[in-house]
Design a protein around this motif. Structure first.
Motif, PDB file in Angstrom:
ATOM      1  N   GLN A 158       0.828  -1.199   0.000  1.00 25.89           N
ATOM      2  CA  GLN A 158       0.000   0.000   0.000  1.00 25.89           C
ATOM      3  C   GLN A 158       0.869   1.258   0.000  1.00 25.89           C
ATOM      4  O   GLN A 158       1.701   1.442   0.891  1.00 25.89           O
ATOM      5  N   ASN A 160       0.071   4.247   0.660  1.00 26.97           N
ATOM      6  CA  ASN A 160      -0.243   5.154   1.775  1.00 26.97           C
ATOM      7  C   ASN A 160      -0.091   4.474   3.136  1.00 26.97           C
ATOM      8  O   ASN A 160      -0.608   4.976   4.137  1.00 26.97           O
ATOM      9  N   THR A 169       4.769   7.415   6.499  1.00 29.93           N
ATOM     10  CA  THR A 169       4.404   6.662   5.295  1.00 29.93           C
ATOM     11  C   THR A 169       5.619   6.535   4.374  1.00 29.93           C
ATOM     12  O   THR A 169       6.627   7.239   4.557  1.00 29.93           O
ATOM     13  N   ALA A 191      -0.367   7.655  -3.188  1.00 29.75           N
ATOM     14  CA  ALA A 191       0.206   8.266  -1.987  1.00 29.75           C
ATOM     15  C   ALA A 191      -0.216   9.731  -1.890  1.00 29.75           C
ATOM     16  O   ALA A 191      -0.251  10.445  -2.890  1.00 29.75           O
ATOM     17  N   ASP A 192      -0.511  10.177  -0.679  1.00 33.03           N
ATOM     18  CA  ASP A 192      -1.027  11.531  -0.443  1.00 33.03           C
ATOM     19  C   ASP A 192       0.072  12.430   0.128  1.00 33.03           C
ATOM     20  O   ASP A 192       0.535  12.201   1.247  1.00 33.03           O
ATOM     21  N   THR A 195      -0.437  13.921   3.773  1.00 31.46           N
ATOM     22  CA  THR A 195      -0.522  13.089   4.978  1.00 31.46           C
ATOM     23  C   THR A 195       0.511  13.525   6.014  1.00 31.46           C
ATOM     24  O   THR A 195       1.676  13.758   5.683  1.00 31.46           O
ATOM     25  N   THR A 202       4.408  16.834   6.964  1.00 29.45           N
ATOM     26  CA  THR A 202       4.038  16.221   5.692  1.00 29.45           C
ATOM     27  C   THR A 202       5.298  15.904   4.887  1.00 29.45           C
ATOM     28  O   THR A 202       6.387  16.407   5.198  1.00 29.45           O
TER      29      THR A 202
END
Length: 596
Positions: A158, A160, A169, A191-192, A195, A202
């Motif tokens: 994953q 994220n 992450t 992926a953000d 986050t 971030t």
């Protein structure tokens, strides 16, 4: 492109020479024929971009090139590399194979079924396996080994994943290490960049802290990718994120049309959506923008004779099995929006995205995305009920709730009122010009509108008798194909002018298209009996009329507000595509009817 394609590069799926497309999330280059299959699978399976005619962020293209050159294709064809696979009869497609069924079946098996990917030993708990893979990904992204990370992602890691012990992450790790290509790959897989880790920082913060300024700027672009893409689609510009500008809200030149009761109702419903449903709708519109832009590139780069006769088309967004049937149906209805309606929806989404980010209060609502789509596209639903070709995939459910049915009935009434305001005819198509003087009655206005479709240098069909009976006779398939090839050739000239910013060529190109459309429409009866023929002819002629109207906006000294040439260009491209789509529909209909 950052470098010229080398002659040694071949299609990852059939080994054909000189691939001109890329599958971004698969890290491969593919040929035109294989790309047509990729497009039919949907962006959730393969995200395609043209290598020369699509704008690329430099590091995104570099990421795909690196994966391709380092053998990423072996990830998707792992078991085919085993000599035993030859004995079992499994083989890769080759350039001489037919697209259908040979290449299509192989590509579906390769990417949709993941039939040739190396499988891990079976585990009782799949979630444990995914967690282990995600932890490996978390460790791997600090290096430059892209293909290892792609392999982990292909197996279920994953992008994220929040590491419980590390408190961050994979994108945090890649950003801290300055691995910009890894960041691109992670972003492609969801992926953000916004986050926060356990410290509240971030990935953008870590990139700046480490002095990786190019990476930090790119992460901000990725964070606003959705709204940036929508704005660029309409006006050819992106916000200046470096100076704190994160949104561009284009304005329609004929914005007075947006004040209709129908548009107001749609905007109100849009604003009342929860953040979750609004994000879903915005992502669906993003996918539709991608489909339309790719269609325009496809139309401009293919041989026009092939375009007329090929069977692989993407008339609407393919079904994504991870979405509900209601959402899939709503996504596919987006294809019905004409250029103006779709631009209006995009502008409303951009405006509301900005409003939501600025923290304006939201009203709670149980409305769903389907109601939004019905509000704007309802007149198209009414038109297409009798169409032999479905407007959306039969996989998607067409069942409506009582609430939706009530709203739909109200919207039909609004649509009928809006219909009288439209600049192109929405009534059943009558292939007969009306030369009577316009008056103040509704019928007079419709007569004037219909005659406007036929204005121009093209030959106008003879006026039919007032009570001519509908005719089932259709022209020969050969004549329709010949006229369609002429239309397609003229459209390609217009699209090339758009790509090269030759705006003074718009009007002469649109006039040639209008003449070709008029000649093609003249092949058909003045009152076609078939509903599908009437629908396609209406789309053909009204789109040609709208194309001329849009092209005239490029003339200097036109009254009204200053013309946004990029917005006009996007409208021109969409009108051209609508014309090509209608012409192709007429080829399909006449071929089918004449063969019966």
């Amino acid at each position: 492109m950052s470098k010229r394609l080398r002659s040694s590069e071949v299609c990852a799926d059939c080994s054909g020479p000189d691939p001109s497309w890329a599958s971004v999330n698969r890290g491969t280059f593919i040929c035109d024929e294989c790309c047509s299959v990729h497009r039919s699978l949907g962006r959730h399976i393969s995200q395609v971009r043209h290598l020369k005619h699509t704008p690329w962020p430099p590091t995104l293209l570099q990421m795909v090139e690196t994966l391709y050159n380092n053998g990423a294709n072996s990830i998707w064809e792992h078991s085919l590399l085993d000599p035993a696979s030859i004995m079992s009869g499994r083989r890769k497609a080759n350039p001489q194979d037919k697209v259908h069924p040979n290449k299509a079946e192989f590509i579906r098996a390769k990417y949709q079924m993941l039939a040739f990917v190396h499988r891990l030993p079976c585990r009782d708990d799949d979630s444990v396996t995914a967690k282990d893979l995600s932890k490996q990904l978390h460790s791997s992204v600090r290096t430059g080994n892209l293909e290892t990370c792609l392999r982990l992602l292909s197996l279920g890691a994953q992008a994220n994943f929040f590491h419980p012990e590390k408190g961050n992450t994979p994108l945090h790790v890649a950003s801290k290490a300055g691995q910009i290509l890894q960041a691109e790959l992670l972003a492609v897989y969801g992926a953000d960049p916004g986050t926060q880790d356990s410290s509240g920082k971030t990935p953008v913060d870590y990139a700046r802290q480490g002095g990786h300024h190019e990476l930090a700027e790119r992460l901000v672009e990725i964070q606003y990718e959705l709204t940036d893409r929508l704005a660029f689609y309409l006006c050819g510009r992106r916000p200046d994120h470096k100076n704190g500008q994160h949104f561009i809200i284009p304005q329609m030149a004929d914005s007075s049309l947006d004040l209709s009761e129908l548009a107001k109702a749609a905007k109100k419903k849009l604003q009342s959506l929860s953040n979750h449903l609004f994000e879903e709708l915005a992502m669906d519109v993003y996918d539709e923008v991608d489909r339309r832009e790719t269609d325009a590139v496809w139309l401009a780069t293919q041989n026009h004779s092939t375009l007329v006769t090929e069977t692989t088309v993407v008339p609407f967004l393919p079904v994504n099995p991870e979405y509900s049937s209601t959402r899939n149906q709503g996504r596919q209805k987006l294809a019905r929006f004409n250029a103006h309606e779709f631009a209006t929806l995009v502008i409303d989404i951009l405006s509301d995205a900005k409003r939501r980010q600025q923290g304006s209060p939201l009203s709670s609502s149980k409305d769903n995305v389907e109601l939004i789509l019905k509000t704007i596209s309802n007149q198209h639903s009414v038109e297409s009920q009798d169409n032999d070709q479905p407007d959306y995939d039969s996989v998607a459910s067409d069942e409506d709730t009582d609430l939706e049915a009530t709203a739909s009935k109200a919207n039909r009434q609004k649509a009928s009122r809006l219909e009288k305001q439209n600049s192109t005819p929405e009534s059943d198509y009558d292939n007969t010009p009306n030369d009577t003087d316009p008056d103040d009655t509704g019928s007079g206005r419709k007569g004037r509108q219909r005659s406007m479709v036929w204005q121009g240098d093209g030959s106008v069909p003879d006026t039919a008798e007032p009570h001519t009976a509908p005719s089932p006779v259709l022209p020969s398939t050969e004549d329709v194909i010949r006229k369609t090839e002429q239309i397609t050739k003229n459209i390609q000239e217009l699209l090339r002018a758009a790509q090269e910013n030759k705006h003074d060529s718009y009007i002469p190109c649109s006039e040639r298209i209008h003449v070709a459309v008029t000649e093609m429409a003249a092949l058909f009866p003045k009152k076609p009996k078939s509903d599908t023929v009437r629908t396609s002819l209406r789309l053909l002629t009204s789109s040609a009329y709208r194309l001329q109207s849009e092209c005239k906006k490029t003339l200097p000294g036109e009254p009204g507000p200053p013309t946004d040439i990029q917005l006009v260009t996007q409208q021109v491209i969409q009108c051209a595509y609508d014309i090509a789509k209608a012409a192709k529909q007429l080829v399909t209909i006449t071929t089918k009817e004449n063969n019966n």
